[in-house]
Design a protein around this motif. Structure first.
Motif, PDB file in Angstrom:
ATOM      1  N   PRO A   1       0.807  -1.226   0.000  1.00 43.55           N
ATOM      2  CA  PRO A   1       0.000   0.000   0.000  1.00 43.55           C
ATOM      3  C   PRO A   1       0.838   1.274   0.000  1.00 43.55           C
ATOM      4  O   PRO A   1       0.355   2.339  -0.318  1.00 43.55           O
ATOM      5  CB  PRO A   1      -0.818  -0.106   1.299  1.00 43.55           C
ATOM      6  N   HIS A   2       2.136   1.179   0.355  1.00 43.16           N
ATOM      7  CA  HIS A   2       3.010   2.346   0.330  1.00 43.16           C
ATOM      8  C   HIS A   2       3.511   2.639  -1.081  1.00 43.16           C
ATOM      9  O   HIS A   2       4.102   3.669  -1.321  1.00 43.16           O
ATOM     10  CB  HIS A   2       4.206   2.157   1.264  1.00 43.16           C
ATOM     11  N   GLU A   3       3.316   1.704  -1.997  1.00 41.19           N
ATOM     12  CA  GLU A   3       3.770   1.900  -3.362  1.00 41.19           C
ATOM     13  C   GLU A   3       2.577   2.156  -4.272  1.00 41.19           C
ATOM     14  O   GLU A   3       2.234   1.355  -5.130  1.00 41.19           O
ATOM     15  CB  GLU A   3       4.584   0.696  -3.838  1.00 41.19           C
ATOM     16  N   VAL A   4       1.912   3.261  -4.027  1.00 45.42           N
ATOM     17  CA  VAL A   4       0.798   3.668  -4.867  1.00 45.42           C
ATOM     18  C   VAL A   4       1.378   4.129  -6.192  1.00 45.42           C
ATOM     19  O   VAL A   4       2.261   5.001  -6.213  1.00 45.42           O
ATOM     20  CB  VAL A   4      -0.008   4.810  -4.198  1.00 45.42           C
ATOM     21  N   PRO A   5       0.935   3.537  -7.297  1.00 43.45           N
ATOM     22  CA  PRO A   5       1.496   3.959  -8.577  1.00 43.45           C
ATOM     23  C   PRO A   5       1.266   5.461  -8.794  1.00 43.45           C
ATOM     24  O   PRO A   5       0.185   5.970  -8.560  1.00 43.45           O
ATOM     25  CB  PRO A   5       0.709   3.144  -9.602  1.00 43.45           C
ATOM     26  N   SER A   6       2.293   6.140  -9.198  1.00 38.43           N
ATOM     27  CA  SER A   6       2.187   7.571  -9.431  1.00 38.43           C
ATOM     28  C   SER A   6       2.289   7.850 -10.918  1.00 38.43           C
ATOM     29  O   SER A   6       3.190   7.329 -11.585  1.00 38.43           O
ATOM     30  CB  SER A   6       3.317   8.309  -8.703  1.00 38.43           C
ATOM     31  N   PRO A   7       1.395   8.667 -11.442  1.00 41.18           N
ATOM     32  CA  PRO A   7       1.507   9.032 -12.853  1.00 41.18           C
ATOM     33  C   PRO A   7       2.737   9.891 -13.140  1.00 41.18           C
ATOM     34  O   PRO A   7       3.093  10.108 -14.287  1.00 41.18           O
ATOM     35  CB  PRO A   7       0.217   9.811 -13.135  1.00 41.18           C
ATOM     36  N   LEU A   8       3.421  10.364 -12.088  1.00 38.37           N
ATOM     37  CA  LEU A   8       4.603  11.212 -12.273  1.00 38.37           C
ATOM     38  C   LEU A   8       5.892  10.407 -12.474  1.00 38.37           C
ATOM     39  O   LEU A   8       6.903  10.969 -12.900  1.00 38.37           O
ATOM     40  CB  LEU A   8       4.776  12.153 -11.087  1.00 38.37           C
ATOM     41  N   ILE A   9       5.873   9.102 -12.131  1.00 38.46           N
ATOM     42  CA  ILE A   9       7.074   8.285 -12.303  1.00 38.46           C
ATOM     43  C   ILE A   9       7.446   8.282 -13.786  1.00 38.46           C
ATOM     44  O   ILE A   9       6.618   8.010 -14.648  1.00 38.46           O
ATOM     45  CB  ILE A   9       6.864   6.836 -11.806  1.00 38.46           C
ATOM     46  N   GLY A  10       8.721   8.610 -14.059  1.00 34.60           N
ATOM     47  CA  GLY A  10       9.190   8.662 -15.442  1.00 34.60           C
ATOM     48  C   GLY A  10       8.914   9.987 -16.137  1.00 34.60           C
ATOM     49  O   GLY A  10       9.229  10.155 -17.304  1.00 34.60           O
ATOM     50  N   LYS A  11       8.342  10.929 -15.396  1.00 33.33           N
ATOM     51  CA  LYS A  11       8.046  12.253 -15.968  1.00 33.33           C
ATOM     52  C   LYS A  11       8.861  13.329 -15.254  1.00 33.33           C
ATOM     53  O   LYS A  11       9.336  13.137 -14.140  1.00 33.33           O
ATOM     54  CB  LYS A  11       6.557  12.553 -15.835  1.00 33.33           C
ATOM     55  N   GLN A  12       8.992  14.449 -15.907  1.00 28.94           N
ATOM     56  CA  GLN A  12       9.696  15.600 -15.342  1.00 28.94           C
ATOM     57  C   GLN A  12       9.033  16.027 -14.033  1.00 28.94           C
ATOM     58  O   GLN A  12       7.800  16.108 -13.964  1.00 28.94           O
ATOM     59  CB  GLN A  12       9.662  16.750 -16.357  1.00 28.94           C
ATOM     60  N   ALA A  13       9.835  16.265 -13.012  1.00 30.95           N
ATOM     61  CA  ALA A  13       9.299  16.758 -11.742  1.00 30.95           C
ATOM     62  C   ALA A  13       8.662  18.123 -11.974  1.00 30.95           C
ATOM     63  O   ALA A  13       9.221  18.956 -12.697  1.00 30.95           O
ATOM     64  CB  ALA A  13      10.417  16.860 -10.705  1.00 30.95           C
ATOM     65  N   PRO A  14       7.478  18.362 -11.398  1.00 30.60           N
ATOM     66  CA  PRO A  14       6.838  19.664 -11.578  1.00 30.60           C
ATOM     67  C   PRO A  14       7.749  20.812 -11.124  1.00 30.60           C
ATOM     68  O   PRO A  14       8.400  20.726 -10.079  1.00 30.60           O
ATOM     69  CB  PRO A  14       5.595  19.572 -10.692  1.00 30.60           C
ATOM     70  N   ALA A  15       7.766  21.850 -11.916  1.00 27.05           N
ATOM     71  CA  ALA A  15       8.573  23.032 -11.602  1.00 27.05           C
ATOM     72  C   ALA A  15       7.850  23.868 -10.547  1.00 27.05           C
ATOM     73  O   ALA A  15       6.621  23.912 -10.502  1.00 27.05           O
ATOM     74  CB  ALA A  15       8.793  23.860 -12.856  1.00 27.05           C
ATOM     75  N   PHE A  16       8.631  24.519  -9.711  1.00 27.14           N
ATOM     76  CA  PHE A  16       8.080  25.452  -8.730  1.00 27.14           C
ATOM     77  C   PHE A  16       9.205  26.344  -8.238  1.00 27.14           C
ATOM     78  O   PHE A  16      10.383  26.066  -8.449  1.00 27.14           O
ATOM     79  CB  PHE A  16       7.412  24.726  -7.554  1.00 27.14           C
ATOM     80  N   GLU A  17       8.830  27.404  -7.571  1.00 26.98           N
ATOM     81  CA  GLU A  17       9.783  28.252  -6.869  1.00 26.98           C
ATOM     82  C   GLU A  17       9.113  28.676  -5.573  1.00 26.98           C
ATOM     83  O   GLU A  17       8.028  29.262  -5.597  1.00 26.98           O
ATOM     84  CB  GLU A  17      10.180  29.468  -7.693  1.00 26.98           C
ATOM     85  N   LEU A  18       9.740  28.310  -4.461  1.00 33.68           N
ATOM     86  CA  LEU A  18       9.186  28.610  -3.139  1.00 33.68           C
ATOM     87  C   LEU A  18      10.242  29.252  -2.256  1.00 33.68           C
ATOM     88  O   LEU A  18      11.436  29.010  -2.441  1.00 33.68           O
ATOM     89  CB  LEU A  18       8.728  27.316  -2.452  1.00 33.68           C
ATOM     90  N   PRO A  19       9.794  30.011  -1.258  1.00 32.54           N
ATOM     91  CA  PRO A  19      10.764  30.539  -0.295  1.00 32.54           C
ATOM     92  C   PRO A  19      11.342  29.392   0.538  1.00 32.54           C
ATOM     93  O   PRO A  19      10.678  28.380   0.767  1.00 32.54           O
ATOM     94  CB  PRO A  19       9.938  31.477   0.585  1.00 32.54           C
ATOM     95  N   GLN A  20      12.580  29.560   0.962  1.00 36.03           N
ATOM     96  CA  GLN A  20      13.197  28.571   1.827  1.00 36.03           C
ATOM     97  C   GLN A  20      12.652  28.731   3.247  1.00 36.03           C
ATOM     98  O   GLN A  20      12.311  29.840   3.668  1.00 36.03           O
ATOM     99  CB  GLN A  20      14.710  28.726   1.818  1.00 36.03           C
ATOM    100  N   LEU A  21      12.572  27.625   3.944  1.00 46.45           N
ATOM    101  CA  LEU A  21      12.051  27.627   5.314  1.00 46.45           C
ATOM    102  C   LEU A  21      12.919  28.488   6.227  1.00 46.45           C
ATOM    103  O   LEU A  21      12.411  29.350   6.941  1.00 46.45           O
ATOM    104  CB  LEU A  21      11.989  26.189   5.846  1.00 46.45           C
ATOM    105  N   ALA A  22      14.219  28.260   6.209  1.00 52.33           N
ATOM    106  CA  ALA A  22      15.123  28.946   7.137  1.00 52.33           C
ATOM    107  C   ALA A  22      15.347  30.413   6.781  1.00 52.33           C
ATOM    108  O   ALA A  22      15.582  31.233   7.665  1.00 52.33           O
ATOM    109  CB  ALA A  22      16.472  28.224   7.185  1.00 52.33           C
ATOM    110  N   ASP A  23      15.265  30.743   5.502  1.00 45.42           N
ATOM    111  CA  ASP A  23      15.512  32.111   5.061  1.00 45.42           C
ATOM    112  C   ASP A  23      14.512  32.474   3.961  1.00 45.42           C
ATOM    113  O   ASP A  23      14.742  32.211   2.785  1.00 45.42           O
ATOM    114  CB  ASP A  23      16.944  32.251   4.539  1.00 45.42           C
ATOM    115  N   PRO A  24      13.380  33.062   4.337  1.00 48.05           N
ATOM    116  CA  PRO A  24      12.322  33.371   3.362  1.00 48.05           C
ATOM    117  C   PRO A  24      12.737  34.338   2.254  1.00 48.05           C
ATOM    118  O   PRO A  24      12.048  34.452   1.244  1.00 48.05           O
ATOM    119  CB  PRO A  24      11.210  33.992   4.202  1.00 48.05           C
ATOM    120  N   GLN A  25      13.879  35.003   2.422  1.00 46.18           N
ATOM    121  CA  GLN A  25      14.366  35.905   1.382  1.00 46.18           C
ATOM    122  C   GLN A  25      14.982  35.124   0.219  1.00 46.18           C
ATOM    123  O   GLN A  25      15.131  35.646  -0.884  1.00 46.18           O
ATOM    124  CB  GLN A  25      15.396  36.888   1.950  1.00 46.18           C
ATOM    125  N   LYS A  26      15.359  33.860   0.475  1.00 45.38           N
ATOM    126  CA  LYS A  26      15.930  32.995  -0.555  1.00 45.38           C
ATOM    127  C   LYS A  26      14.849  32.033  -1.045  1.00 45.38           C
ATOM    128  O   LYS A  26      13.940  31.687  -0.295  1.00 45.38           O
ATOM    129  CB  LYS A  26      17.105  32.182  -0.005  1.00 45.38           C
TER     130      LYS A  26
END
Length: 174
Positions: A27-52
């Motif tokens: 049950p921990h190996e739920v098939p993911s449609p993302l396997i073999g695909k490009q990881a989704p792009a994102f840009e987020l602030p860092q936890l320790a330094d929100p300016q980065k």
């Protein structure tokens, strides 16, 4: 008359076959449609330094691990010592994705229990988690040099999983 009984019998056999296959899956190996695909792009602030900020684009050229976690997550606390040990091995950079959390609580947890992450991105509203198909925390992804997702695990990482799957996979990807 025979056809009348044959069709329900055939449907019953097919149903039992699907049930048998389903019961033999982890049950921990739920098939993911993302396997073999490009990881989704994102840009987020860092936890320790929100300016980065952090973006997966900065990890191109090396395999890495994305671990989705939160300070409020009991299973994440169970998994945390394993991630700390993995971080010490330095087999691949571990990037945290702090999911739907309070920044102060997450920073305090890492200060108390050790920080296995090169950095953690702060996904306060869970939008990036949705893009990655997160069912719940913790979830872990192994991403290759080209930014392609090669493995996804739902639930806490164990030493057995590290030694049998994740570390060998990272060795192959290097």
């Amino acid at each position: 008359m025979k056809a009348k009984f044959l069709i329900p019998l055939l449907l019953f056999v097919i149903l039992v076959g699907f049930l048998a296959v389903g019961l033999n899956r982890d049950p921990h190996e739920v098939p993911s449609p993302l396997i073999g695909k490009q990881a989704p792009a994102f840009e987020l602030p860092q936890l320790a330094d929100p300016q980065k900020t952090f973006s997966p684009e900065s990890m191109k050229g090396k395999p890495w691990i994305l671990n989705v976690w939160a300070s409020w997550c009991v299973a994440c606390r169970e998994e945390h010592p394993v991630l700390v040990e993995l971080g010490k091995l330095q087999v691949a950079p571990i990037i945290g994705l702090d999911y739907k959390d309070k920044r102060d609580d997450a920073v305090a947890m890492l200060a108390r229990q050790g920080n296995p992450y090169v950095l953690s991105a702060f996904d306060a509203n869970g939008r990036v988690g949705i893009d990655y198909g997160v069912y719940g925390v913790p979830e872990t992804y192994v991403i290759d040099k080209a930014g392609v997702i090669r493995f996804k695990h739902i639930g806490p990482i164990t030493m057995e999983l590290l030694n049998k799957k994740i570390i060998p996979l990272l060795g192959e990807l290097k």
